[in-house]
Design a protein around this motif. Structure first.
Motif, PDB file in Angstrom:
ATOM      1  N   CYS A   1       0.810  -1.216   0.000  1.00  0.00           N
ATOM      2  CA  CYS A   1       0.000   0.000   0.000  1.00  0.00           C
ATOM      3  C   CYS A   1       0.845   1.269   0.000  1.00  0.00           C
ATOM      4  CB  CYS A   1      -0.910  -0.006   1.231  1.00  0.00           C
ATOM      5  SG  CYS A   1      -2.125   1.318   1.277  1.00  0.00           S
ATOM      6  N   HIS A   2       0.435   2.233  -0.814  1.00  0.00           N
ATOM      7  CA  HIS A   2       1.041   3.573  -0.781  1.00  0.00           C
ATOM      8  C   HIS A   2       0.879   4.130   0.637  1.00  0.00           C
ATOM      9  CE1 HIS A   2       1.843   7.767  -1.670  1.00  0.00           C
ATOM     10  NE2 HIS A   2       2.174   7.454  -2.918  1.00  0.00           N
TER      11      HIS A   2
ATOM     12  N   THR B   1       4.555  -1.104   2.736  1.00  0.00           N
ATOM     13  CA  THR B   1       4.162   0.204   2.201  1.00  0.00           C
ATOM     14  C   THR B   1       5.274   0.760   1.315  1.00  0.00           C
ATOM     15  OG1 THR B   1       5.065   1.428   4.090  1.00  0.00           O
ATOM     16  CG2 THR B   1       2.762   0.709   4.235  1.00  0.00           C
ATOM     17  N   PHE B   2       4.909   1.698   0.453  1.00  0.00           N
ATOM     18  CA  PHE B   2       5.856   2.376  -0.415  1.00  0.00           C
ATOM     19  C   PHE B   2       5.441   3.835  -0.536  1.00  0.00           C
ATOM     20  CE2 PHE B   2       2.428   0.742  -2.992  1.00  0.00           C
ATOM     21  CZ  PHE B   2       2.147   1.747  -3.906  1.00  0.00           C
ATOM     22  N   GLY B   3       6.350   4.671  -1.065  1.00  0.00           N
ATOM     23  CA  GLY B   3       6.051   6.085  -1.240  1.00  0.00           C
ATOM     24  C   GLY B   3       6.186   6.861   0.062  1.00  0.00           C
TER      25      GLY B   3
ATOM     26  N   ILE C   1      -2.170  -4.143  -4.831  1.00  0.00           N
ATOM     27  CA  ILE C   1      -1.365  -2.938  -4.627  1.00  0.00           C
ATOM     28  C   ILE C   1      -2.310  -1.745  -4.647  1.00  0.00           C
ATOM     29  CG2 ILE C   1       0.405  -1.430  -5.603  1.00  0.00           C
ATOM     30  CD1 ILE C   1       1.727  -3.937  -6.779  1.00  0.00           C
ATOM     31  N   ILE C   2      -2.199  -0.883  -3.643  1.00  0.00           N
ATOM     32  CA  ILE C   2      -3.018   0.327  -3.575  1.00  0.00           C
ATOM     33  C   ILE C   2      -2.118   1.524  -3.823  1.00  0.00           C
ATOM     34  CG2 ILE C   2      -4.529   1.764  -2.151  1.00  0.00           C
ATOM     35  CD1 ILE C   2      -5.267  -0.754  -0.576  1.00  0.00           C
ATOM     36  N   ASP C   3      -2.400   2.252  -4.896  1.00  0.00           N
ATOM     37  CA  ASP C   3      -1.608   3.433  -5.254  1.00  0.00           C
ATOM     38  C   ASP C   3      -2.400   4.696  -4.921  1.00  0.00           C
ATOM     39  OD1 ASP C   3       0.596   4.809  -6.150  1.00  0.00           O
ATOM     40  OD2 ASP C   3       0.414   4.215  -8.248  1.00  0.00           O
ATOM     41  N   ASN C   4      -1.744   5.837  -5.083  1.00  0.00           N
ATOM     42  CA  ASN C   4      -2.327   7.130  -4.726  1.00  0.00           C
ATOM     43  C   ASN C   4      -2.438   7.993  -5.987  1.00  0.00           C
ATOM     44  OD1 ASN C   4      -3.084   9.506  -3.475  1.00  0.00           O
ATOM     45  ND2 ASN C   4      -1.061   9.945  -2.620  1.00  0.00           N
TER      46      ASN C   4
ATOM     47  N   VAL D   1      -4.193  -3.846  -9.084  1.00  0.00           N
ATOM     48  CA  VAL D   1      -3.844  -2.501  -8.620  1.00  0.00           C
ATOM     49  C   VAL D   1      -5.103  -1.651  -8.552  1.00  0.00           C
ATOM     50  CG1 VAL D   1      -2.541  -0.396  -9.100  1.00  0.00           C
ATOM     51  CG2 VAL D   1      -1.524  -2.623  -9.611  1.00  0.00           C
ATOM     52  N   VAL D   2      -5.307  -0.980  -7.435  1.00  0.00           N
ATOM     53  CA  VAL D   2      -6.375   0.010  -7.317  1.00  0.00           C
ATOM     54  C   VAL D   2      -5.731   1.350  -6.968  1.00  0.00           C
ATOM     55  CG1 VAL D   2      -8.104  -1.683  -6.610  1.00  0.00           C
ATOM     56  CG2 VAL D   2      -6.819  -0.441  -4.868  1.00  0.00           C
TER      57      VAL D   2
END
Length: 257
Positions: free
Chosen positions: A168-169, A186-188, A208-211, A229-230
């Motif tokens: 997750c972002h 987490t990333f970002g 994977i959850i992006d922003n 990916v969402v």
């Protein structure tokens, strides 16, 4: 040179405003009217809504990819200086750009923390409501927000999404955890690292959850193309009533699809 001229103009305009006296009849009129409130972005305005306030205008346009990067103009400074209260988060570029051109006392500057966890929404809405005397209305609105998240968490469990392994972002992890998702990493918000790409390449991540305001997950798809990916929002695309609850509801629907 252009940047310098803008800052200089801001200082001149704000200094002029600060130097002007306020007639007694204007002061009396101001005392009898509702407080004028301005927010920095659609996100801080959404917290103002949850604090029990109605239709709080905001400075950065909601249709920007990353509203905190908005470069203010002189008219924006006037709006802020003419307001009784300014609600902001502190990371907005405008806070650095304006500097000393904001002629407001500390009590009229309401700094809040912006993340969409239930705990934080309650805390920040309560902070705003305590200043504005809107506690009763704020409690109703926060309860409605909590209901949206709790309904989403129930649907997550019903679909078995709580069993997925999630990457997750970092700016979206608060909602993800409230929904009961199993966030394994987490990333970002900075660019993804080689170590993070290698972690995803090992396999095992179902989601994977992006922003949307800072999308950086694309390299993960190159090493794990079957992972779903969402992409979620944090800044509502409108102001006004229920804007945060509506946005979070849309994030949940994207997840459930």
């Amino acid at each position: 040179m252009k940047k310098l001229s803008i800052v200089t103009l801001l200082l001149i305009v704000s200094a002029s405003l600060f130097a002007q006296g306020v007639p007694e009849d204007v002061a009396a009129s101001a005392a009898s009217r509702p407080a004028a409130i301005v927010a920095s972005t659609s996100w801080t305005a959404a917290f103002a809504d949850l604090g029990g306030l109605d239709d709080v205008p905001f400075i950065a346009p909601a249709n920007l990819i990353h509203p905190p990067e908005y470069e203010i103009i002189v008219g924006d400074v006037l709006k802020i200086n003419n307001a009784d209260y300014f609600i902001y988060a502190g990371y907005e570029r405008m806070m650095q750009s304006m500097g000393s051109s904001i002629k407001k006392d500390e009590a009229s500057m309401i700094k809040i923390n912006t993340n969409n966890s239930i705990e934080n929404v309650r805390e920040q809405a309560s902070l705003i409501a305590a200043v504005m005397g809107t506690q009763a209305e704020s409690s109703k609105r926060v309860a409605q927000y909590v209901q949206v998240v709790e309904d989403g968490a129930r649907k997550v469990r019903e679909q078995g999404l709580d069993q997925l392994k999630v990457y997750c972002h970092s700016m979206q992890v608060f909602l993800a955890k409230d929904l009961g998702l199993s966030v394994a990493g987490t990333f970002g918000p900075g660019p993804v690292t080689a170590a993070q790409i290698a972690e995803v390449a090992k396999g095992g991540y179902d989601l994977i959850i992006d922003n949307i305001h800072n999308p950086i997950a694309k390299p993960f798809l190159e090493v794990s193309p079957t992972t779903k990916v969402v992409v979620w929002r944090n800044f509502p695309d409108r102001g006004g009533r229920d804007s945060l609850a509506e946005m979070v509801g849309e994030n949940i629907e994207v997840l459930l699809q």
